[in-house]
Design a protein around this motif. Sequence first.
Motif, PDB file in Angstrom:
ATOM      1  N   ASP A  82      -8.323  20.091  -5.991  1.00  0.00           N
ATOM      2  CA  ASP A  82      -7.712  21.412  -5.849  1.00  0.00           C
ATOM      3  C   ASP A  82      -6.489  21.359  -4.941  1.00  0.00           C
ATOM      4  OD1 ASP A  82      -9.543  22.565  -7.523  1.00  0.00           O
ATOM      5  OD2 ASP A  82     -10.768  23.455  -5.932  1.00  0.00           O
ATOM      6  N   LEU A  83      -6.568  20.554  -3.898  1.00  0.00           N
ATOM      7  CA  LEU A  83      -5.416  20.416  -2.999  1.00  0.00           C
ATOM      8  C   LEU A  83      -4.252  19.748  -3.717  1.00  0.00           C
ATOM      9  CD1 LEU A  83      -4.279  20.790  -0.132  1.00  0.00           C
ATOM     10  CD2 LEU A  83      -5.225  18.539   0.448  1.00  0.00           C
ATOM     11  N   ARG A  84      -4.548  18.736  -4.508  1.00  0.00           N
ATOM     12  CA  ARG A  84      -3.487  18.061  -5.260  1.00  0.00           C
ATOM     13  C   ARG A  84      -2.888  18.988  -6.319  1.00  0.00           C
ATOM     14  NH1 ARG A  84      -5.935  12.406  -7.168  1.00  0.00           N
ATOM     15  NH2 ARG A  84      -3.804  12.141  -7.990  1.00  0.00           N
ATOM     16  N   GLN A  85      -3.716  19.810  -6.936  1.00  0.00           N
ATOM     17  CA  GLN A  85      -3.216  20.777  -7.919  1.00  0.00           C
ATOM     18  C   GLN A  85      -2.332  21.827  -7.236  1.00  0.00           C
ATOM     19  OE1 GLN A  85      -3.378  20.271 -10.980  1.00  0.00           O
ATOM     20  NE2 GLN A  85      -5.352  19.620 -11.731  1.00  0.00           N
TER      21      GLN A  85
ATOM     22  N   PHE B 173       0.841  -1.198   0.000  1.00  0.00           N
ATOM     23  CA  PHE B 173       0.000   0.000   0.000  1.00  0.00           C
ATOM     24  C   PHE B 173       0.876   1.249   0.000  1.00  0.00           C
ATOM     25  CE2 PHE B 173      -2.017   3.393   2.489  1.00  0.00           C
ATOM     26  CZ  PHE B 173      -3.232   3.555   1.831  1.00  0.00           C
ATOM     27  N   TYR B 174       1.846   1.284   0.904  1.00  0.00           N
ATOM     28  CA  TYR B 174       2.674   2.490   1.008  1.00  0.00           C
ATOM     29  C   TYR B 174       3.655   2.630  -0.155  1.00  0.00           C
ATOM     30  CZ  TYR B 174       0.646   3.758   5.437  1.00  0.00           C
ATOM     31  OH  TYR B 174      -0.253   4.147   6.396  1.00  0.00           O
ATOM     32  N   CYS B 175       4.083   1.538  -0.734  1.00  0.00           N
ATOM     33  CA  CYS B 175       4.915   1.643  -1.938  1.00  0.00           C
ATOM     34  C   CYS B 175       4.151   2.353  -3.054  1.00  0.00           C
ATOM     35  CB  CYS B 175       5.363   0.263  -2.399  1.00  0.00           C
ATOM     36  SG  CYS B 175       6.630  -0.499  -1.357  1.00  0.00           S
ATOM     37  N   ASN B 176       2.897   1.985  -3.237  1.00  0.00           N
ATOM     38  CA  ASN B 176       2.088   2.625  -4.277  1.00  0.00           C
ATOM     39  C   ASN B 176       1.708   4.055  -3.905  1.00  0.00           C
ATOM     40  OD1 ASN B 176       1.284   0.729  -6.667  1.00  0.00           O
ATOM     41  ND2 ASN B 176       1.304  -0.581  -4.849  1.00  0.00           N
ATOM     42  N   MET B 177       1.507   4.315  -2.618  1.00  0.00           N
ATOM     43  CA  MET B 177       1.247   5.684  -2.178  1.00  0.00           C
ATOM     44  C   MET B 177       2.449   6.574  -2.479  1.00  0.00           C
ATOM     45  SD  MET B 177      -1.811   6.112  -0.897  1.00  0.00           S
ATOM     46  CE  MET B 177      -1.464   7.701  -0.149  1.00  0.00           C
ATOM     47  N   ILE B 178       3.644   6.084  -2.195  1.00  0.00           N
ATOM     48  CA  ILE B 178       4.866   6.845  -2.445  1.00  0.00           C
ATOM     49  C   ILE B 178       4.985   7.183  -3.931  1.00  0.00           C
ATOM     50  CG2 ILE B 178       7.388   6.639  -2.538  1.00  0.00           C
ATOM     51  CD1 ILE B 178       7.171   5.044   0.130  1.00  0.00           C
ATOM     52  N   ILE B 179       4.793   6.185  -4.780  1.00  0.00           N
ATOM     53  CA  ILE B 179       4.927   6.391  -6.221  1.00  0.00           C
ATOM     54  C   ILE B 179       3.831   7.341  -6.726  1.00  0.00           C
ATOM     55  CG2 ILE B 179       4.850   5.269  -8.482  1.00  0.00           C
ATOM     56  CD1 ILE B 179       5.964   2.729  -7.051  1.00  0.00           C
ATOM     57  N   GLY B 180       2.615   7.162  -6.236  1.00  0.00           N
ATOM     58  CA  GLY B 180       1.507   8.010  -6.665  1.00  0.00           C
ATOM     59  C   GLY B 180       1.696   9.459  -6.251  1.00  0.00           C
ATOM     60  N   MET B 181       2.095   9.696  -5.025  1.00  0.00           N
ATOM     61  CA  MET B 181       2.264  11.070  -4.555  1.00  0.00           C
ATOM     62  C   MET B 181       3.471  11.730  -5.219  1.00  0.00           C
ATOM     63  SD  MET B 181       1.060  10.895  -0.572  1.00  0.00           S
ATOM     64  CE  MET B 181       0.892  12.683  -0.468  1.00  0.00           C
ATOM     65  N   ASP B 182       4.492  10.944  -5.536  1.00  0.00           N
ATOM     66  CA  ASP B 182       5.625  11.474  -6.284  1.00  0.00           C
ATOM     67  C   ASP B 182       5.187  11.903  -7.684  1.00  0.00           C
ATOM     68  OD1 ASP B 182       8.808  11.545  -6.286  1.00  0.00           O
ATOM     69  OD2 ASP B 182       8.194  10.735  -8.215  1.00  0.00           O
TER      70      ASP B 182
ATOM     71  N   MET C  43       2.874  16.098 -12.700  1.00  0.00           N
ATOM     72  CA  MET C  43       1.808  16.371 -13.664  1.00  0.00           C
ATOM     73  C   MET C  43       0.455  16.308 -12.958  1.00  0.00           C
ATOM     74  SD  MET C  43       1.856  12.836 -15.914  1.00  0.00           S
ATOM     75  CE  MET C  43       0.499  13.420 -16.944  1.00  0.00           C
ATOM     76  N   PRO C  44      -0.561  16.999 -13.502  1.00  0.00           N
ATOM     77  CA  PRO C  44      -1.864  17.046 -12.841  1.00  0.00           C
ATOM     78  C   PRO C  44      -2.455  15.653 -12.617  1.00  0.00           C
ATOM     79  CG  PRO C  44      -1.758  18.686 -14.588  1.00  0.00           C
ATOM     80  CD  PRO C  44      -0.527  17.836 -14.726  1.00  0.00           C
ATOM     81  N   LEU C  45      -2.719  15.346 -11.355  1.00  0.00           N
ATOM     82  CA  LEU C  45      -3.313  14.066 -10.963  1.00  0.00           C
ATOM     83  C   LEU C  45      -2.518  12.895 -11.544  1.00  0.00           C
ATOM     84  CD1 LEU C  45      -7.108  14.961 -11.457  1.00  0.00           C
ATOM     85  CD2 LEU C  45      -5.633  15.418  -9.482  1.00  0.00           C
ATOM     86  N   GLY C  46      -1.218  13.082 -11.664  1.00  0.00           N
ATOM     87  CA  GLY C  46      -0.370  12.077 -12.305  1.00  0.00           C
ATOM     88  C   GLY C  46      -0.252  10.777 -11.547  1.00  0.00           C
TER      89      GLY C  46
ATOM     90  N   TYR D 236      -1.496   4.772  -9.648  1.00  0.00           N
ATOM     91  CA  TYR D 236      -0.836   4.118  -8.513  1.00  0.00           C
ATOM     92  C   TYR D 236      -1.686   4.232  -7.255  1.00  0.00           C
ATOM     93  CZ  TYR D 236       2.704   4.943 -11.990  1.00  0.00           C
ATOM     94  OH  TYR D 236       3.377   5.015 -13.178  1.00  0.00           O
ATOM     95  N   LEU D 237      -2.348   5.375  -7.087  1.00  0.00           N
ATOM     96  CA  LEU D 237      -3.254   5.541  -5.955  1.00  0.00           C
ATOM     97  C   LEU D 237      -4.433   4.583  -6.068  1.00  0.00           C
ATOM     98  CD1 LEU D 237      -3.254   9.445  -5.686  1.00  0.00           C
ATOM     99  CD2 LEU D 237      -1.960   7.820  -4.290  1.00  0.00           C
ATOM    100  N   GLU D 238      -4.866   4.304  -7.278  1.00  0.00           N
ATOM    101  CA  GLU D 238      -5.957   3.347  -7.478  1.00  0.00           C
ATOM    102  C   GLU D 238      -5.531   1.930  -7.106  1.00  0.00           C
ATOM    103  OE1 GLU D 238      -6.984   4.077 -11.516  1.00  0.00           O
ATOM    104  OE2 GLU D 238      -8.134   5.896 -11.057  1.00  0.00           O
ATOM    105  N   ILE D 239      -4.256   1.607  -7.342  1.00  0.00           N
ATOM    106  CA  ILE D 239      -3.739   0.306  -6.898  1.00  0.00           C
ATOM    107  C   ILE D 239      -3.744   0.249  -5.377  1.00  0.00           C
ATOM    108  CG2 ILE D 239      -1.723  -1.210  -6.835  1.00  0.00           C
ATOM    109  CD1 ILE D 239      -0.987  -0.122  -9.621  1.00  0.00           C
ATOM    110  N   ALA D 240      -3.297   1.341  -4.737  1.00  0.00           N
ATOM    111  CA  ALA D 240      -3.316   1.404  -3.279  1.00  0.00           C
ATOM    112  C   ALA D 240      -4.747   1.290  -2.754  1.00  0.00           C
ATOM    113  CB  ALA D 240      -2.672   2.704  -2.801  1.00  0.00           C
TER     114      ALA D 240
END
Length: 294
Positions: A202-205, A139-148, A153-156, A160-164
């Motif tokens: 908006d927060l992610r942007q 879970f946290y591996c995918n969170m790390i990759i998703g947040m990176d 890029m927008p909502l990039g 990965y977040l969907e995998i988490a």
Amino acid sequence: MTKIIVFFLLLTCGIAHSQELNCTVTVNTEKLPNANQQVFKTLQNSLSEFVNQTQWTGQIFKQNEKINCSMNIILSSYDSDKFSATIQVQSSRLVYNSTYATPVFNFNDKDFSFSYTEYQPLIFNPSEFESNLVSVISFYCNMIIGMDADTFMPLGGNSYLEIAQNIASVAQQSGYKGWSPSDGLTSRFFLVNDLLAPVYNDLRQSSLMYHSGLDIMTQDLKAAKEKIKSALLNVGKFNSVKPNAFLTRVFFDAKSDEIVSIFSGGPSIPITDLVESLNRTSPLNSSKWGAIKY
């Protein structure tokens, strides 16, 4: 010539299967009296190999593109093969054209319990619950990759977040704490589901704008500070619509010290309005905001 070709093919294969994370995994046993250190050393080595050798995405990452991160597991109790712990997960990424690493994710999960026997294989299967140890770490591996990815890029990070999110959904039936909405507003469930909810776009942007500001600091420091200020004011606007949001706190847990540093030096820009906004948005960090020298 044949040997050269074989060597090149092996090298190419090695590059093609390059993994994504450069993660330091530590298992802290200071709270466990008379613990069998060999078991925990094996656990630490197995987790390090699992995190760093599993291919989490279908992309090719060069060595200098790997995401630097850490997972610090602090064991608090155990009974035979059952363990209770907390896990501190942190990640960072390099700012463009510099050696400075900006923190991206800094999260302390206090609901981490698992079963483990020495030399137990750790295998990630996204469609099945193998163990809570594998599920939480994956879970946290995918969170790390998703947040990176969100910082580029927008909502990039969505894929990965969907995998988490799927990991969390599959793990709900396990009964382990942290996967269910009933486990509190700061659980893994809300961490990933909030990130994927459109209301938080908006927060992610704003986070993306913040990092794009960092990425121009070597070109134009004043313009960079202005852009970062705008991003933080946008976070303040988001807070006025959705006050005290969990993800806003997650953002400042990673960024508060850096914000103080950015606005305490370099070319001067007006920041009275920014400091006022920061105090409204993240009052828990008011002592830090008061330390900003301007």
